[in-house]
Design a protein around this motif. Structure first.
Motif, short mmCIF file in Angstrom:
data_model
loop_
_atom_site.label_atom_id
_atom_site.label_comp_id
_atom_site.label_asym_id
_atom_site.label_seq_id
_atom_site.Cartn_x
_atom_site.Cartn_y
_atom_site.Cartn_z
N ALA A 1 0.83 -1.21 0.00
CA ALA A 1 0.00 0.00 0.00
C ALA A 1 0.86 1.25 0.00
CB ALA A 1 -0.93 -0.01 1.21
N GLN A 2 1.99 1.22 0.71
CA GLN A 2 2.88 2.38 0.75
C GLN A 2 3.52 2.63 -0.60
OE1 GLN A 2 5.10 0.92 4.17
NE2 GLN A 2 4.14 2.46 5.50
N LEU A 3 3.92 1.55 -1.29
CA LEU A 3 4.45 1.70 -2.65
C LEU A 3 3.39 2.29 -3.58
CD1 LEU A 3 6.40 -1.65 -2.96
CD2 LEU A 3 7.40 0.61 -3.35
N ALA A 4 2.15 1.81 -3.46
CA ALA A 4 1.08 2.31 -4.32
C ALA A 4 0.73 3.75 -3.99
CB ALA A 4 -0.15 1.42 -4.17
N ALA A 5 0.78 4.11 -2.71
CA ALA A 5 0.42 5.47 -2.31
C ALA A 5 1.49 6.48 -2.71
CB ALA A 5 0.19 5.54 -0.80
N ALA A 6 2.75 6.03 -2.87
CA ALA A 6 3.81 6.95 -3.30
C ALA A 6 3.44 7.59 -4.63
CB ALA A 6 5.14 6.21 -3.39
N SER A 7 2.76 6.83 -5.50
CA SER A 7 2.08 7.31 -6.71
C SER A 7 3.01 7.85 -7.77
CB SER A 7 1.04 8.37 -6.33
OG SER A 7 0.36 8.81 -7.49
N ASP A 8 3.74 8.90 -7.44
CA ASP A 8 4.65 9.49 -8.42
C ASP A 8 5.72 8.46 -8.78
OD1 ASP A 8 7.49 11.06 -8.63
OD2 ASP A 8 5.88 12.17 -9.61
N GLY A 9 6.03 8.35 -10.07
CA GLY A 9 6.98 7.32 -10.51
C GLY A 9 8.31 7.41 -9.82
N ALA A 10 8.83 8.62 -9.68
CA ALA A 10 10.15 8.79 -9.06
C ALA A 10 10.12 8.39 -7.59
CB ALA A 10 10.62 10.23 -9.21
N GLN A 11 9.03 8.74 -6.87
CA GLN A 11 8.95 8.42 -5.44
C GLN A 11 8.77 6.93 -5.22
OE1 GLN A 11 9.52 10.47 -3.01
NE2 GLN A 11 9.70 12.32 -4.26
N THR A 12 7.95 6.30 -6.06
CA THR A 12 7.78 4.85 -5.96
C THR A 12 9.10 4.13 -6.26
OG1 THR A 12 5.47 5.07 -6.64
CG2 THR A 12 6.45 2.88 -6.78
N ALA A 13 9.78 4.62 -7.30
CA ALA A 13 11.08 4.02 -7.66
C ALA A 13 12.07 4.17 -6.51
CB ALA A 13 11.62 4.68 -8.93
N GLU A 14 12.08 5.34 -5.87
CA GLU A 14 13.00 5.56 -4.75
C GLU A 14 12.71 4.62 -3.60
OE1 GLU A 14 16.08 7.16 -2.50
OE2 GLU A 14 15.64 7.21 -4.65
N LEU A 15 11.43 4.40 -3.30
CA LEU A 15 11.09 3.49 -2.22
C LEU A 15 11.49 2.06 -2.57
CD1 LEU A 15 9.92 2.77 0.47
CD2 LEU A 15 7.60 2.92 -0.49
N LEU A 16 11.30 1.64 -3.80
CA LEU A 16 11.75 0.30 -4.20
C LEU A 16 13.26 0.15 -3.99
CD1 LEU A 16 9.84 -0.76 -7.45
CD2 LEU A 16 9.82 -1.89 -5.22
N ARG A 17 14.01 1.18 -4.34
CA ARG A 17 15.47 1.12 -4.14
C ARG A 17 15.80 1.03 -2.65
NH1 ARG A 17 15.19 5.33 -8.18
NH2 ARG A 17 15.80 4.48 -10.22
N LYS A 18 15.06 1.75 -1.82
CA LYS A 18 15.30 1.66 -0.38
C LYS A 18 15.04 0.25 0.14
CE LYS A 18 14.38 6.49 0.89
NZ LYS A 18 13.56 7.41 1.72
N LEU A 19 14.11 -0.44 -0.50
CA LEU A 19 13.82 -1.82 -0.10
C LEU A 19 14.84 -2.80 -0.65
CD1 LEU A 19 9.92 -1.93 -0.59
CD2 LEU A 19 11.21 -1.37 1.47
N GLY A 20 15.81 -2.29 -1.42
CA GLY A 20 16.88 -3.14 -1.92
C GLY A 20 16.69 -3.63 -3.33
N PHE A 21 15.70 -3.09 -4.06
CA PHE A 21 15.48 -3.53 -5.44
C PHE A 21 16.40 -2.77 -6.39
CE2 PHE A 21 11.87 -5.19 -3.34
CZ PHE A 21 11.39 -6.24 -4.12
#
Length: 851
Positions: free
Chosen positions: A76-96
């Motif tokens: 849900a947090q990834l989906a709520a980030a919404s903006d492509g750059a912010q979602t991408a940044e969160l994925l990177r923080k998760l180690g992706f």
């Protein structure tokens, strides 16, 4: 009224179409947990909000058919980030890694933007690859809403929602070109429209012969399919988190559902929801409180049921939604429309150009009576199978067609040029049941005349107004803030309840840097928490002083969800004298102050000087080195006092240098002096009363304010007491009303009280020319922390007699017997003439015509 109806129309249409660290790790429940912060897009705030997450790779080593609310929360947090750059940044923080933002710039109305990345997870029996896919769900504008309302394909009805199925097909073309590893798992998620696309993509992947292992989480997603077997079997690894008071999840109608399992998440109390939102986004907590407070009696359910019921009156079957309807207007004139095209057009009008067309709905208010009458005419014709029914049906269609044309004329040109008359006709046809009071359509009812339909009782806008009044509650469950708060209640994060620091016991002569250095050296002892501040509150001393108290201030910053309200922060096992926990942008700050006695502290006296106002508090003693804000005894606040000199507001205790008492470290006797600000409780004004015939000019009028008071004359106005018309010239009326406006400098106030209604009233006295006034109005203007007060005084006065032009007469004689026969003005003229002659004026002796 127009604005209310316009916003209600918008609500109906929307219902209808409805970072401090990159990451930290710690052990919790035997799993390695990654903690961090990120930003999500808040529609309530109209900007981005900081939040905290927790995540574990080990979640992907469990069976996808075992529900994992913690993995759902980070989805849900990834989906709520919404903006492509912010979602991408969160994925990177998760180690992706290999994170890609796809289709965010696409102009193709059929596809759906997404972010994807891969990660290798170490398992018990080897590694496996996780492919994450996050579909864009909100902040997508008209493109997403066009997909929401495109339920059917152009050539009939499909099993799945046509637009979501098309977006899924386009994504799967991208997916098939992505590299895949053996022993991999696909992780899909999305919110709202993005959740619907993720739902269909997951189903299509699971139906392949080489179906991958996958897990999918959707949040407040619309329905996607009509398949009877959609909610069992192979689809059990698809989890749809839903609120049963969210109208978006009820669309489309006609018994459509979602693939997979449905989990209800609006089970918390309003208090529980607000308590979580306070830590994430206080604005959303306030919004939630207001939404619940404004909810109608009986809840949201009846409103939503009513809306769905009224829509199905017009479109009872899914096939009807996109079916082509042909309308004849007589004399060979026909046109066609579909409800689906109409809703697509209204979406473009309402949402393209950043919602510029939304406010234009108020322009359609004048069309409502025609829409109502056309609905009534059709209903009456269908109930009464009379010979003229066909003619009446055509007249109803013509009336709605004319209303659609009028609507296009009323709308702004830039909006109307992208809206066909046929589309507006379809929208009017769809909305018409919501505008009619059907309780009047009982057996034997008669069709009213078109003229005056809005006064017959048949036209009923209460449903629209009811929707508008409840609009914040209707969309509450679809707000990302609320979704995240509910998921956090469902999947609470591991919380660390205690943190202890150790320092060498302080002694006299120690450097004030010693203990902070020791504390800062321990900053890395826990990966999830960092010391952000450590200092002795020494008052400028470089060493700790013997026989004195010293205060150590330490603050730690942590990921927000790790710190519960009962968190225990200790130094050498001692809890702080004062502790504060603040949540800020996904982080949490724990502030603490500890007191240490160095030797046996001496005593110091705290005395008071009230500057002659109010009673003087008794002196008291404190231990040397005490910072008064942490002392057991706190100086009293005298409040507002009145004495022979006036009324005064207390303005704080300070020492001789003007330092606030809270910041004082008392090592020897000190006197605290009271500051005061005068309260204006008595105003004596002098007004120069004008004469009859005077023009209302600033030079003629004025008010003298009392000297020495921080008042500002803010203008006057003179009104006729009977008509309340502002006057330009003083005429012959007996009385006039003077209105005086007085402003008070910021930092002061007028003497006032609060009424039962919550209004502030002036309770002091005002006199004008010595006359006490009864009518005095008080208002205030708030600018940040500053409040400026204003008074308006009303004073009735009689104007002075007009000043006589000519000579001033000093009577030469008085003849009482003639008083009754000769008017006074005759005598005045005669005496003036005499005075003029005596004064040497010879104008009366000149030749005729010589004046």
């Amino acid at each position: 009224m127009k604005k209310t109806i316009a916003i209600a129309l918008c609500a109906v249409m929307l219902v209808t179409v409805c970072a401090l660290w990159q990451g930290m790790t710690a052990q919790a429940e035997g799993k390695e947990i990654l903690f961090g912060t990120y930003d999500y897009a808040s529609a309530v705030l109209g900007g981005r909000v900081g939040d905290s997450y927790y995540y574990s790779d080990e979640w992907f080593l469990e069976s996808p058919e075992e529900r994992n609310d913690a993995l759902a929360l980070v989805s849900a947090q990834l989906a709520a980030a919404s903006d492509g750059a912010q979602t991408a940044e969160l994925l990177r923080k998760l180690g992706f890694s290999d994170v890609v933002q796809a289709r965010f710039d696409s102009e193709d109305a059929r596809d759906c933007a997404y972010v994807t990345g891969v990660k290798t997870v170490k398992g018990h029996d080897g590694n496996r690859t996780v492919r994450a896919v996050v579909f864009q769900g909100h902040s997508y504008g008209a493109k997403g809403w066009l997909q929401n309302v495109t339920v059917n394909p152009e050539d009939g009805v499909s099993e799945e929602h046509a637009a979501y199925a098309e977006a899924a097909r386009i994504f799967l073309e991208d997916y098939d070109a992505m590299p895949r590893e053996e022993n991999g798992i696909v992780w899909l998620c999305g919110l709202s429209r993005g959740g619907a696309v993720a739902n269909v993509v997951s189903a299509y992947l699971l139906e392949r012969e080489d179906a991958p292992e996958l897990v999918c989480f959707t949040f407040e997603a619309p329905a996607t399919t009509q398949r009877d077997d959609a909610q069992g079997g192979k689809y059990l690894c698809i989890y749809n988190y839903l609120s049963d008071d969210d109208p978006v999840t009820m669309m489309p109608m006609w018994g459509m559902k979602r693939f997979g399992t449905e989990i209800r998440i609006n089970t918390e109390t309003p208090e529980e929801l607000r308590s979580v939102l306070e830590k994430i986004n206080p604005e959303a907590a306030l919004y939630t409180e207001e939404a619940y407070a404004n909810a109608p009696e009986g809840g949201i359910g009846p409103i939503l049921t009513g809306i769905i019921g009224q829509l199905t009156l017009t479109i009872p079957e899914r096939e009807e939604y996109s079916a082509v309807h042909t309308v004849s207007l007589g004399e060979g004139e026909t046109f066609t429309y579909t409800f689906q095209d109409g809703l697509k057009a209204i979406c473009r009008m309402m949402l393209e150009g950043n919602g510029g067309g939304l406010g234009s709905l108020s322009d359609l208010y004048g069309c409502l009576p025609d829409i109502v009458w056309s609905y009534l005419a059709e209903a009456w014709a269908e109930e009464n199978d009379a010979p003229d029914s066909a003619k009446l049906l055509m007249k109803a269609a013509k009336t709605r067609w004319v209303a659609a044309g009028l609507g296009l004329e009323l709308l702004p040109e830039e909006i109307a040029e992208n809206l066909r008359k046929e589309d507006l006709y379809a929208i009017f046809r769809l909305l018409s049941p919501m505008l009619v009071n059907r309780s009047m359509m009982t057996e034997g009812w008669e069709l009213p005349e078109r003229e005056g339909i809005d006064g017959t009782g048949f036209m009923d806008l209460s449903e629209l107004i009811r929707v508008w009044a409840s609009s914040s509650r209707l969309i509450l469950s679809h707000q990302p803030d609320v979704i995240l708060a509910r998921m956090k209640l469902l999947a609470p994060a591991p919380a660390f309840k205690e943190y202890s620091l150790k320092i060498t016991d302080p002694a006299a002569g120690d450097s004030v840097l010693a203990a902070p250095d020791e504390i800062l050296a321990q900053s890395g002892s826990e990966d999830w928490l960092r010391i952000s501040k450590a200092e002795w509150l020494s008052g400028g001393d470089e060493q700790l002083i013997d026989d004195s108290i010293h205060y150590l201030h330490a603050a730690a910053a942590s990921v927000g969800h790790l710190v519960p309200d009962d968190f225990r922060f200790t130094i050498n096992g001692a809890e702080p004298d004062v502790q504060e926990i603040r949540h800020e942008n996904g982080t949490c700050v724990i502030d603490g102050v500890w007191s240490f006695r160095i030797g046996e502290p001496a005593k110091a006296a705290v005395r008071f000087d009230t500057a002659g106002h109010g009673e003087t508090p008794e002196a008291y003693a404190v231990e040397a080195g005490t910072m008064l804000r942490y002392a057991q005894y706190q100086p009293v606040d005298p409040g507002t006092v009145s004495d022979g000199e006036g009324t005064w507001d207390f303005d704080g205790w300070t020492d001789d240098e003007g330092n606030d008492w809270k910041d004082l470290i008392v090592r020897e006797d000190v006197t605290l002096r009271a500051g005061w600000k005068q309260v204006i409780d008595d105003i004596d004004l002098t007004f120069a009363i004008p004469h009859r015939g005077d023009r209302m000019e600033d030079a003629l009028l004025g008010v003298a304010l009392p000297e020495g008071l921080p008042l500002e004359f803010n203008g006057i106005s003179i009104m006729d007491e009977e008509t309340w018309e502002p006057m330009e010239v003083i005429g012959d009326e007996d009385e006039y009303l003077l209105m005086v406006f007085i402003k008070l400098e910021k930092g002061y106030r007028f003497l006032s009280a609060i009424t039962e209604d919550g209004d502030s009233i002036y309770t002091g006295s005002v006199t004008i020319n010595g006359v006490p006034l009864d009518s005095v109005s008080l208002s205030c203007e708030i600018d940040g922390d500053e409040i400026t007060w204003s008074l308006m005084c009303e004073y009735s006065f009689r104007p002075e007699e007009a000043e006589r032009e000519g000579y001033v007469f000093n009577p030469h004689l008085h003849v009482p017997i003639l008083d009754g026969d000769v008017p006074q003005e005759y005598w005045d003229s005669f005496y003036n003439l005499c005075d003029a002659l005596l004064g040497g004026d010879d104008f009366c002796l000149r030749e005729p015509g010589g004046l």
